[in-house]
Design a protein around this motif. Structure first.
Motif, short mmCIF file in Angstrom:
data_model
loop_
_atom_site.label_atom_id
_atom_site.label_comp_id
_atom_site.label_asym_id
_atom_site.label_seq_id
_atom_site.Cartn_x
_atom_site.Cartn_y
_atom_site.Cartn_z
N MET A 62 -37.75 -7.98 0.61
CA MET A 62 -37.83 -9.36 1.08
C MET A 62 -36.59 -10.13 0.62
SD MET A 62 -40.94 -12.07 0.65
CE MET A 62 -40.92 -13.64 1.54
N ASP A 63 -36.17 -9.92 -0.62
CA ASP A 63 -34.96 -10.58 -1.12
C ASP A 63 -33.73 -10.09 -0.37
OD1 ASP A 63 -36.53 -11.93 -2.95
OD2 ASP A 63 -36.00 -10.63 -4.64
N GLY A 64 -33.71 -8.79 -0.05
CA GLY A 64 -32.57 -8.24 0.66
C GLY A 64 -32.46 -8.78 2.07
N LEU A 65 -33.59 -8.92 2.76
CA LEU A 65 -33.57 -9.48 4.10
C LEU A 65 -33.15 -10.95 4.05
CD1 LEU A 65 -34.12 -9.09 7.12
CD2 LEU A 65 -36.49 -9.75 6.70
N THR A 66 -33.62 -11.66 3.04
CA THR A 66 -33.26 -13.08 2.90
C THR A 66 -31.75 -13.23 2.69
OG1 THR A 66 -35.42 -13.57 1.93
CG2 THR A 66 -33.66 -15.17 1.57
N ALA A 67 -31.20 -12.41 1.81
CA ALA A 67 -29.79 -12.56 1.44
C ALA A 67 -28.85 -11.92 2.46
CB ALA A 67 -29.56 -11.94 0.06
N ASN A 68 -29.30 -10.85 3.11
CA ASN A 68 -28.38 -10.04 3.92
C ASN A 68 -28.90 -9.81 5.34
OD1 ASN A 68 -26.70 -9.49 1.57
ND2 ASN A 68 -28.35 -8.14 0.90
N ARG A 69 -29.60 -10.80 5.89
CA ARG A 69 -30.24 -10.56 7.18
C ARG A 69 -29.24 -10.19 8.26
NH1 ARG A 69 -33.14 -16.24 7.85
NH2 ARG A 69 -32.98 -16.13 5.59
N GLY A 70 -28.07 -10.82 8.25
CA GLY A 70 -27.07 -10.51 9.27
C GLY A 70 -26.58 -9.09 9.18
N GLU A 71 -26.22 -8.65 7.98
CA GLU A 71 -25.71 -7.29 7.79
C GLU A 71 -26.81 -6.25 8.01
OE1 GLU A 71 -23.40 -6.71 4.16
OE2 GLU A 71 -23.22 -8.89 4.02
N LEU A 72 -28.00 -6.54 7.54
CA LEU A 72 -29.10 -5.58 7.67
C LEU A 72 -29.46 -5.37 9.13
CD1 LEU A 72 -32.21 -5.48 5.34
CD2 LEU A 72 -32.32 -4.78 7.72
N CYS A 73 -29.59 -6.45 9.87
CA CYS A 73 -29.96 -6.32 11.28
C CYS A 73 -28.84 -5.67 12.08
CB CYS A 73 -30.32 -7.68 11.86
SG CYS A 73 -31.85 -8.37 11.17
N LYS A 74 -27.60 -5.93 11.72
CA LYS A 74 -26.49 -5.27 12.39
C LYS A 74 -26.52 -3.77 12.14
CE LYS A 74 -21.49 -5.66 13.09
NZ LYS A 74 -20.25 -6.38 12.70
N LEU A 75 -26.88 -3.38 10.92
CA LEU A 75 -27.02 -1.96 10.62
C LEU A 75 -28.11 -1.33 11.48
CD1 LEU A 75 -26.49 0.57 8.88
CD2 LEU A 75 -28.16 -0.35 7.22
N LEU A 76 -29.24 -2.02 11.63
CA LEU A 76 -30.32 -1.48 12.46
C LEU A 76 -29.87 -1.32 13.91
CD1 LEU A 76 -33.43 -3.36 11.03
CD2 LEU A 76 -32.59 -1.07 10.45
N TRP A 77 -29.10 -2.30 14.40
CA TRP A 77 -28.56 -2.17 15.76
C TRP A 77 -27.78 -0.86 15.91
CZ3 TRP A 77 -26.53 -6.15 19.62
CH2 TRP A 77 -27.45 -7.19 19.82
N SER A 78 -26.93 -0.57 14.95
CA SER A 78 -26.07 0.62 15.07
C SER A 78 -26.86 1.90 14.89
CB SER A 78 -24.93 0.55 14.04
OG SER A 78 -25.44 0.63 12.71
N LEU A 79 -27.85 1.90 13.99
CA LEU A 79 -28.65 3.11 13.78
C LEU A 79 -29.57 3.39 14.95
CD1 LEU A 79 -29.69 2.63 10.02
CD2 LEU A 79 -27.93 4.17 10.93
N TRP A 80 -30.09 2.35 15.56
CA TRP A 80 -31.08 2.52 16.62
C TRP A 80 -30.46 2.73 18.00
CZ3 TRP A 80 -34.98 -1.99 15.24
CH2 TRP A 80 -35.54 -1.72 13.97
N SER A 81 -29.20 2.34 18.16
CA SER A 81 -28.53 2.51 19.46
C SER A 81 -27.16 3.16 19.22
CB SER A 81 -28.36 1.15 20.15
OG SER A 81 -29.62 0.55 20.41
#
Length: 304
Positions: free
Chosen positions: A164-183
């Motif tokens: 939860m803390d990681g998503l709060t602090a790094n939501r932009g980077e984390l979601c960008k990583l998911l974009w690249s891993l999933w597509s």
């Protein structure tokens, strides 16, 4: 980033739902629903074309995304599947839409599948990303194949305070990583990410996302007001409306199995189409295939 289309708002019992609208007011209603971590930009190449076919196309921001806001500060910021479905139903009621063609993937596909299953009279046809998206929560704690567990690392991360803390602090980077891993084969994805990332700055984004991934594993209680819907979903209801499932062959989080194990959940017309070179963000990666499926269910193209 500025939205390319004007925003409208629909007030439901819980939300001021921000949405984009295309096409004539009296056109056949089509509702396009995004997933996590995406937003209405996934449909930019689809919505105007559908409008050109005379459809009334509505593309809402889900709870916790973009300009959509909760009306009451005290309301539970649930991300459970029943909440997403009830939001869709309330959205249709707020706009006096008796029936619509629904298209969605990931969270949006889940909302669309649930409404199609439990309120089939409200759905003309369903285009679903990756088939039957209704969660079988009772089975969620059973171990899966190690390769599947590996793909779901982010969900287990969100089960922890660190996540939860990681998503709060790094939501932009984390979601960008998911974009690249999933597509992984979507070359345009990294360049388009910034158009969507601002939608994750919603003040309820983290709380809704964390609850979504905890509730589905029974690590967080649901909203008591939604318990009746969750009980109905526990029965894994069949979907009877005409349905087309689009699956990305290169989906990095949920690759389609060789044999379609979702077919048993559809009791009416149903087709699965596996899309080569396409990942998880199906409408943005494969707009023509998505558009074709919607038009077929609207009766404007002959079914294959």
């Amino acid at each position: 980033m500025t939205n390319p289309f004007p925003l409208l708002y629909a007030r439901t019992p819980l939300l001021d739902v921000a949405y984009e609208a295309h096409g004539p007011i009296d056109g056949k209603p089509v509702i396009l629903l995004h997933g996590f971590p995406y937003d209405p930009r996934a449909y930019d190449a689809i919505a105007p074309v559908l409008a050109g076919h005379g459809c009334r196309v509505l593309v809402p921001y889900l709870r916790g995304y973009g300009p959509t806001r909760f009306i009451n500060a005290q309301v539970m910021r649930s991300g459970q599947q029943a909440a997403l479905a009830k939001d869709l139903l309330d959205f249709m009621d707020a706009l006096a839409i008796p029936q619509a063609t629904l298209a969605g993937y990931d969270w949006g596909g889940r909302a669309a599948c649930i409404v199609a299953a439990l309120w089939p009279e409200r759905v003309h046809g369903l285009v679903t990303g990756d088939g039957y998206n209704i969660q079988d929560i009772a089975q969620s704690l059973k171990p899966r194949a190690p390769v599947t567990e590996h793909r779901l690392w982010y969900q287990y991360y969100f089960h922890t305070p660190r996540g939860m803390d990681g998503l709060t602090a790094n939501r932009g980077e984390l979601c960008k990583l998911l974009w690249s891993l999933w597509s992984p084969s979507w070359a345009e994805g990294p360049g388009l990410y910034a158009q969507t990332a601002a939608s994750f700055d919603n003040p309820d984004f983290v709380e809704v996302v964390i609850h979504s991934y905890r509730h589905r594993f029974m690590y967080a209680p649901g909203d008591p007001a939604l318990e009746a819907i969750e009980q109905a979903l526990a029965l894994q209801p069949a979907i009877s409306v005409p349905s087309i499932s689009l699956c990305g062959a290169d989906d990095g989080v949920g690759p389609p199995p060789e044999v379609d194990d979702d077919v048993e959940h559809f009791s009416g017309f149903y087709q699965r189409r596996v899309l080569p070179g396409v990942g998880h963000n199906i409408p943005q990666e494969a707009p023509q295939a998505t558009l074709d499926a919607v038009l077929e269910l609207l009766g404007e193209k002959r079914s294959r």
